[in-house]
Design a protein around this motif. Structure first.
Motif, PDB file in Angstrom:
ATOM      1  N   TYR A   1      34.449   6.552 -49.619  1.00 57.11           N
ATOM      2  CA  TYR A   1      33.958   7.252 -50.760  1.00 57.11           C
ATOM      3  C   TYR A   1      33.236   8.610 -50.329  1.00 57.11           C
ATOM      4  CZ  TYR A   1      33.910   2.999 -53.477  1.00 57.11           C
ATOM      5  OH  TYR A   1      34.498   1.913 -54.184  1.00 57.11           O
ATOM      6  N   GLU A   2      32.718   8.662 -48.977  1.00 61.09           N
ATOM      7  CA  GLU A   2      32.079   9.766 -48.542  1.00 61.09           C
ATOM      8  C   GLU A   2      33.506  10.865 -47.999  1.00 61.09           C
ATOM      9  OE1 GLU A   2      29.935  11.273 -44.395  1.00 61.09           O
ATOM     10  OE2 GLU A   2      30.262   9.378 -44.550  1.00 61.09           O
ATOM     11  N   GLN A   3      34.271  10.098 -47.542  1.00 60.52           N
ATOM     12  CA  GLN A   3      35.593  10.953 -47.110  1.00 60.52           C
ATOM     13  C   GLN A   3      36.257  11.557 -48.244  1.00 60.52           C
ATOM     14  OE1 GLN A   3      37.563   8.089 -44.767  1.00 60.52           O
ATOM     15  NE2 GLN A   3      36.867   8.914 -42.858  1.00 60.52           N
ATOM     16  N   ALA A   4      36.377  10.848 -49.264  1.00 61.67           N
ATOM     17  CA  ALA A   4      37.119  11.309 -50.478  1.00 61.67           C
ATOM     18  C   ALA A   4      36.277  12.205 -51.298  1.00 61.67           C
ATOM     19  CB  ALA A   4      37.399  10.039 -51.560  1.00 61.67           C
ATOM     20  N   GLU A   5      35.142  12.211 -51.254  1.00 59.20           N
ATOM     21  CA  GLU A   5      33.986  13.319 -52.100  1.00 59.20           C
ATOM     22  C   GLU A   5      33.324  14.246 -51.207  1.00 59.20           C
ATOM     23  OE1 GLU A   5      32.944  13.020 -55.573  1.00 59.20           O
ATOM     24  OE2 GLU A   5      33.217  10.843 -56.267  1.00 59.20           O
ATOM     25  N   SER A   6      33.496  14.136 -49.757  1.00 57.98           N
ATOM     26  CA  SER A   6      32.732  14.902 -48.961  1.00 57.98           C
ATOM     27  C   SER A   6      31.291  15.025 -49.316  1.00 57.98           C
ATOM     28  CB  SER A   6      33.237  16.584 -48.964  1.00 57.98           C
ATOM     29  OG  SER A   6      34.582  16.364 -48.124  1.00 57.98           O
ATOM     30  N   LEU A   7      30.546  13.783 -49.537  1.00 55.24           N
ATOM     31  CA  LEU A   7      29.292  13.439 -49.671  1.00 55.24           C
ATOM     32  C   LEU A   7      28.633  12.570 -48.843  1.00 55.24           C
ATOM     33  CD1 LEU A   7      29.537  13.494 -53.783  1.00 55.24           C
ATOM     34  CD2 LEU A   7      28.833  15.616 -52.295  1.00 55.24           C
ATOM     35  N   GLU A   8      27.975  13.122 -48.050  1.00 56.04           N
ATOM     36  CA  GLU A   8      27.497  12.240 -46.883  1.00 56.04           C
ATOM     37  C   GLU A   8      26.394  11.028 -47.506  1.00 56.04           C
ATOM     38  OE1 GLU A   8      25.100  13.461 -43.709  1.00 56.04           O
ATOM     39  OE2 GLU A   8      24.341  15.107 -44.749  1.00 56.04           O
ATOM     40  N   GLN A   9      25.875  11.148 -48.625  1.00 55.65           N
ATOM     41  CA  GLN A   9      25.030  10.293 -49.141  1.00 55.65           C
ATOM     42  C   GLN A   9      25.408   8.828 -49.770  1.00 55.65           C
ATOM     43  OE1 GLN A   9      25.685  13.221 -50.592  1.00 55.65           O
ATOM     44  NE2 GLN A   9      24.973  13.497 -52.589  1.00 55.65           N
ATOM     45  N   LEU A  10      26.900   9.149 -49.961  1.00 51.84           N
ATOM     46  CA  LEU A  10      27.531   8.041 -50.244  1.00 51.84           C
ATOM     47  C   LEU A  10      27.963   7.042 -48.931  1.00 51.84           C
ATOM     48  CD1 LEU A  10      30.490   9.654 -52.438  1.00 51.84           C
ATOM     49  CD2 LEU A  10      28.386   8.374 -53.289  1.00 51.84           C
ATOM     50  N   ARG A  11      27.639   7.424 -47.852  1.00 50.35           N
ATOM     51  CA  ARG A  11      27.860   6.625 -46.490  1.00 50.35           C
ATOM     52  C   ARG A  11      26.530   5.503 -46.913  1.00 50.35           C
ATOM     53  NH1 ARG A  11      26.973   9.057 -41.219  1.00 50.35           N
ATOM     54  NH2 ARG A  11      28.211  10.831 -42.322  1.00 50.35           N
ATOM     55  N   ALA A  12      25.322   6.348 -47.062  1.00 50.10           N
ATOM     56  CA  ALA A  12      24.244   5.310 -47.307  1.00 50.10           C
ATOM     57  C   ALA A  12      24.446   4.614 -48.351  1.00 50.10           C
ATOM     58  CB  ALA A  12      23.097   6.145 -47.685  1.00 50.10           C
ATOM     59  N   LEU A  13      24.924   4.668 -49.605  1.00 56.00           N
ATOM     60  CA  LEU A  13      24.930   3.580 -50.758  1.00 56.00           C
ATOM     61  C   LEU A  13      26.173   2.944 -50.363  1.00 56.00           C
ATOM     62  CD1 LEU A  13      24.991   6.293 -53.968  1.00 56.00           C
ATOM     63  CD2 LEU A  13      23.240   4.506 -52.847  1.00 56.00           C
TER      64      LEU A  13
END
Length: 244
Positions: free
Chosen positions: A198-210
């Motif tokens: 999800y992080e790679q798809a959206e370029s949002l590193e907080q998704l790595r945590a979630l």
């Protein structure tokens, strides 16, 4: 002794839209100094450290007596940069990642993030959102949206409009503000994990945590922060503070 609370401000010289923006001056002060002074005004904070990979920013910060540390130029994100600094300081237990391009952020907003990570033993990370109502904001992929549960833990962040409105008028929409509070162990864990799908798809590193089961506490604020991404943003900020 209680573990220290530190605000760490990542500051890069390179920027695709406005190179060298931390050093741009308004009212004879560089942007990075405006942000640093706001951070220093928070009573609960034990120290404020600027983290940079550029000697020009380092030297500028020394001129106004800031605590500043050089970091690797290889970091992919601000979280990686602040983690490098935090690893040098075992006395620090809580870290606030304050963006270096938001000189008008409210002191009360920073304190909300601090309280979010201090007061909730279940939270790994804390952050802020604001309600948004304008369709152009709700649909703007540059404004990240957040949905959260009844206990104010984030469920998901997206550049898309979330939730999807099958039934119009049933949901509120919230835009994310890019300030984070971390328990130190959570910061080290997140930055050691591999990027997730999800992080790679959206370029949002907080998704790595979630996606790895970490809990992000969300607080709601009413004000709209003024970030500086373009020269037009800077000119607005400059005229605002120089008029005062």
């Amino acid at each position: 002794m209680d573990k220290e609370i530190a605000i760490i401000i990542p500051a890069r010289y390179g920027s695709s839209r406005l190179e060298g923006k931390p050093l741009l001056k308004a009212n004879n002060k560089p942007i990075i100094q405006w942000v640093w002074e706001k951070a220093k005004s928070c009573e609960k904070v034990n120290r404020v450290i600027i983290a940079t990979d550029d000697e020009r920013i380092f030297n500028c910060c020394k001129e106004f007596d800031a605590e500043v540390e050089m970091t690797s130029a290889e970091h992919k994100s601000g979280s990686d940069r602040i983690a490098e600094v935090a690893k040098r300081h075992p006395e620090i237990g809580y870290i606030i990642n304050l963006q270096g391009d938001e000189p008008l952020i409210e002191k009360s907003n920073i304190e909300l993030v601090i309280n979010g990570i201090l007061d909730d033993e279940n939270a790994d990370i804390s952050t802020l959102v604001r309600e948004i109502q304008e369709e152009n904001e709700i649909n703007n992929p540059n404004l990240v949206k957040c949905v959260f549960d009844c206990n104010h833990y984030a469920m998901y962040f997206s550049r898309s409009k979330i939730p999807f409105e099958r039934n119009i008028g049933k949901a509120k929409f919230y835009g994310h503000l890019g300030i984070y509070g971390y328990k130190k162990e959570a910061l080290f864990k997140m930055t050691s994990l591999a990027q997730t799908t999800y992080e790679q798809a959206e370029s949002l590193e907080q998704l790595r945590a979630l996606q790895n089961g970490m809990k992000i506490k969300v607080a709601i604020v009413n004000n709209i922060p003024v970030g500086i991404d373009t020269m037009e943003d800077f000119e607005k900020f400059k005229s605002m503070v120089e008029e005062k």
